[in-house]
Design a protein around this motif. Structure first.
Motif, short mmCIF file in Angstrom:
data_model
loop_
_atom_site.label_atom_id
_atom_site.label_comp_id
_atom_site.label_asym_id
_atom_site.label_seq_id
_atom_site.Cartn_x
_atom_site.Cartn_y
_atom_site.Cartn_z
N GLY A 137 40.18 42.25 37.81
CA GLY A 137 41.56 42.44 38.20
C GLY A 137 42.42 43.05 37.49
O GLY A 137 42.09 43.60 36.46
N PRO A 138 43.86 42.98 37.91
CA PRO A 138 44.99 43.48 37.04
C PRO A 138 45.17 43.07 35.75
O PRO A 138 44.93 41.60 35.49
N GLY A 139 45.35 43.77 34.76
CA GLY A 139 45.21 43.44 33.31
C GLY A 139 46.67 42.78 32.80
O GLY A 139 47.56 43.43 33.15
N VAL A 140 46.59 41.62 32.26
CA VAL A 140 47.47 40.70 31.78
C VAL A 140 47.21 40.27 30.43
O VAL A 140 46.27 39.99 30.10
N VAL A 141 48.34 40.46 29.71
CA VAL A 141 48.13 40.03 28.24
C VAL A 141 49.20 38.79 28.08
O VAL A 141 50.39 39.26 28.29
N LEU A 142 48.84 37.74 27.44
CA LEU A 142 49.88 36.63 27.29
C LEU A 142 50.17 36.57 25.74
O LEU A 142 48.85 36.38 25.00
N LEU A 143 51.49 36.54 25.51
CA LEU A 143 51.84 36.17 24.06
C LEU A 143 52.47 34.95 23.99
O LEU A 143 53.56 34.53 24.57
N HIS A 144 51.85 34.17 23.11
CA HIS A 144 52.26 32.68 22.91
C HIS A 144 53.67 32.46 22.33
O HIS A 144 54.21 33.41 21.88
N GLY A 145 54.23 31.06 22.26
CA GLY A 145 55.33 30.83 21.70
C GLY A 145 55.14 30.50 20.30
O GLY A 145 54.22 30.45 19.63
N PHE A 146 56.52 30.21 19.67
CA PHE A 146 56.62 29.89 18.41
C PHE A 146 55.57 28.75 17.99
O PHE A 146 55.73 27.69 18.63
N GLY A 147 54.91 28.82 16.66
CA GLY A 147 54.10 27.51 16.44
C GLY A 147 53.15 27.03 17.25
O GLY A 147 52.28 26.35 16.83
N LEU A 148 52.56 28.14 18.22
CA LEU A 148 51.59 27.64 19.29
C LEU A 148 50.39 28.74 18.84
O LEU A 148 50.37 29.47 17.92
N ALA A 149 49.63 28.81 19.83
CA ALA A 149 48.23 29.64 19.66
C ALA A 149 47.78 29.79 21.16
O ALA A 149 48.32 29.26 22.08
N ASN A 150 47.05 30.77 21.33
CA ASN A 150 46.44 31.22 22.66
C ASN A 150 45.72 30.04 23.35
O ASN A 150 45.94 29.71 24.50
N ARG A 151 44.95 29.02 22.61
CA ARG A 151 44.42 27.85 23.38
C ARG A 151 45.34 26.98 24.00
O ARG A 151 45.00 26.24 24.80
N THR A 152 46.45 27.09 23.31
CA THR A 152 47.59 26.10 23.93
C THR A 152 47.67 26.45 25.48
O THR A 152 48.13 25.62 26.19
N TYR A 153 47.43 27.72 25.88
CA TYR A 153 47.72 28.14 27.23
C TYR A 153 46.42 27.93 28.05
O TYR A 153 46.61 28.78 29.09
N ARG A 154 45.55 27.35 27.79
CA ARG A 154 44.10 27.74 28.24
C ARG A 154 44.19 27.45 29.70
O ARG A 154 43.66 28.19 30.44
N LYS A 155 44.58 26.15 30.10
CA LYS A 155 44.60 26.00 31.54
C LYS A 155 45.63 26.99 32.24
O LYS A 155 45.29 27.39 33.48
N ALA A 156 46.68 27.51 31.83
CA ALA A 156 47.51 28.49 32.44
C ALA A 156 46.72 29.78 32.40
O ALA A 156 46.93 30.39 33.76
N LEU A 157 46.09 29.98 31.53
CA LEU A 157 45.01 31.20 31.48
C LEU A 157 43.98 31.20 32.64
O LEU A 157 43.76 32.12 33.28
N GLU A 158 43.44 29.85 32.73
CA GLU A 158 42.38 29.62 33.76
C GLU A 158 42.87 30.17 35.17
O GLU A 158 42.27 30.78 35.96
N GLU A 159 44.29 29.53 35.28
CA GLU A 159 44.87 29.53 36.74
C GLU A 159 44.92 31.19 37.03
O GLU A 159 44.82 31.80 38.07
N LEU A 160 45.27 31.99 36.07
CA LEU A 160 45.65 33.54 36.43
C LEU A 160 44.23 34.11 36.66
O LEU A 160 44.01 35.05 37.43
N VAL A 161 43.25 33.77 35.89
CA VAL A 161 41.97 34.27 36.13
C VAL A 161 41.42 33.81 37.66
O VAL A 161 40.82 34.63 38.32
N ARG A 162 41.56 32.73 37.87
CA ARG A 162 41.39 32.05 39.47
C ARG A 162 41.94 32.83 40.63
O ARG A 162 41.64 33.26 41.40
#
Length: 286
Positions: free
Chosen positions: A36-61
């Motif tokens: 679907g539409p392309g989304v790129v998420l940039l994480h917050g300070f001191g964190l990483a992409n896996r921190t947001y895994r459930k939020a990313l899964e929700e966007l995929v869903r």
């Protein structure tokens, strides 16, 4: 243009996969999944992409094609050279990442906290790559109210005050039970693995003022949504208000929760991003 070969890991049940690509000559692991539409998420300070895994899964869903890099100096990605450790340097890295993974259409660029400042600069410096901007509890505002109630420049906010308010942000439930474990898992290793990059980024967080760049994006007609949570103890309301005031065409969404609300409530995050994807400013942007 030829892009470096990407290496796949075993797909996860969530639809997200770990992959590795080369960015500026160095390997970078990222999460990708969905259609679907392309989304790129940039994480917050001191964190990483896996921190947001459930939020990313929700966007995929919800029918989005998601890419989530780990920016330099965090989560195992090598740090930027000292002379490129700036918001512009991070933005140039993000632009190189978008090209390296072969994204050909302008993306919706989402930035949380420190990632918001990088997202603003990326959209400003690489307009062909970004078709829509969503800033979630974003760094980049220029104002802070000090302990005396006086409105002053954000650069005068001491580092200890950032830390004190981050601690306060994590104390309530569900933030304590849902957010603290990922902060400890991803934030502490970042400080230990790349201490120089961690402290340089700390300075960028304290001094970033992206209001002029955001105003320019408004003149260009880039659809921009700012999301802020009512109980954010890390990014004060005064700072967010200076971002809102950058130009008249910014859409604003206020949600319940604290600075890391999107980690604590990924379903609400999915709703907010779905709403942001429908926004077109009256200036007739892309």
């Amino acid at each position: 243009m030829q892009f470096p070969r990407q290496h796949r890991n075993r797909p996860e049940d969530s639809g997200l996969q770990w992959r590795t690509t080369m960015v500026d000559g160095a390997p970078s692991r990222y999460l990708v999944g969905g259609t679907g539409p392309g989304v790129v998420l940039l994480h917050g300070f001191g964190l990483a992409n896996r921190t947001y895994r459930k939020a990313l899964e929700e966007l995929v869903r919800r029918g989005m094609r998601v890419h989530a890099p780990t920016m330099p100096g965090f989560g195992g990605t090598g740090e930027l050279p000292a002379d490129r450790t700036s918001i512009k340097g991070y933005a140039a890295w993000v632009a190189a990442f978008i090209q390296a993974v072969g994204i050909t259409e302008p993306v919706t660029l989402i930035g949380h906290s420190f990632g918001g400042a990088v997202a603003i600069m990326t959209a400003h410096d690489s307009p062909d790559l970004v078709g829509r901007l969503v800033l979630v509890n974003s760094v980049g505002g220029s104002a802070w109210v000090d302990g005396r109630g006086t409105l002053v420049a954000m650069t005068r906010r001491p580092l200890w005050d950032w830390g004190l308010h981050l601690q306060a942000d994590l104390l309530p439930v569900p933030e304590l039970t849902r957010v603290l474990p990922v902060i400890l898992r991803d934030g502490v290793p970042a400080a230990l693995t790349h201490p120089r990059a961690f402290w340089r980024a700390t300075t960028l967080v304290r001094t970033a003022n992206l209001t002029a760049e955001l105003a320019e994006l408004g003149r260009r007609g880039l659809p921009t949504t700012i999301v802020w949570s009512k109980e954010d103890n890390v990014i004060p309301a005064a700072a967010t208000q200076t971002l809102w005031a950058a130009h008249e065409e910014i859409r604003t969404i206020t949600v319940e929760g604290r600075h890391c609300w999107l980690i604590a409530d990924p379903t609400r995050f999915g709703e907010v991003i779905s709403e942001a994807l429908t926004f077109t400013p009256s200036t007739g942007a892309a």
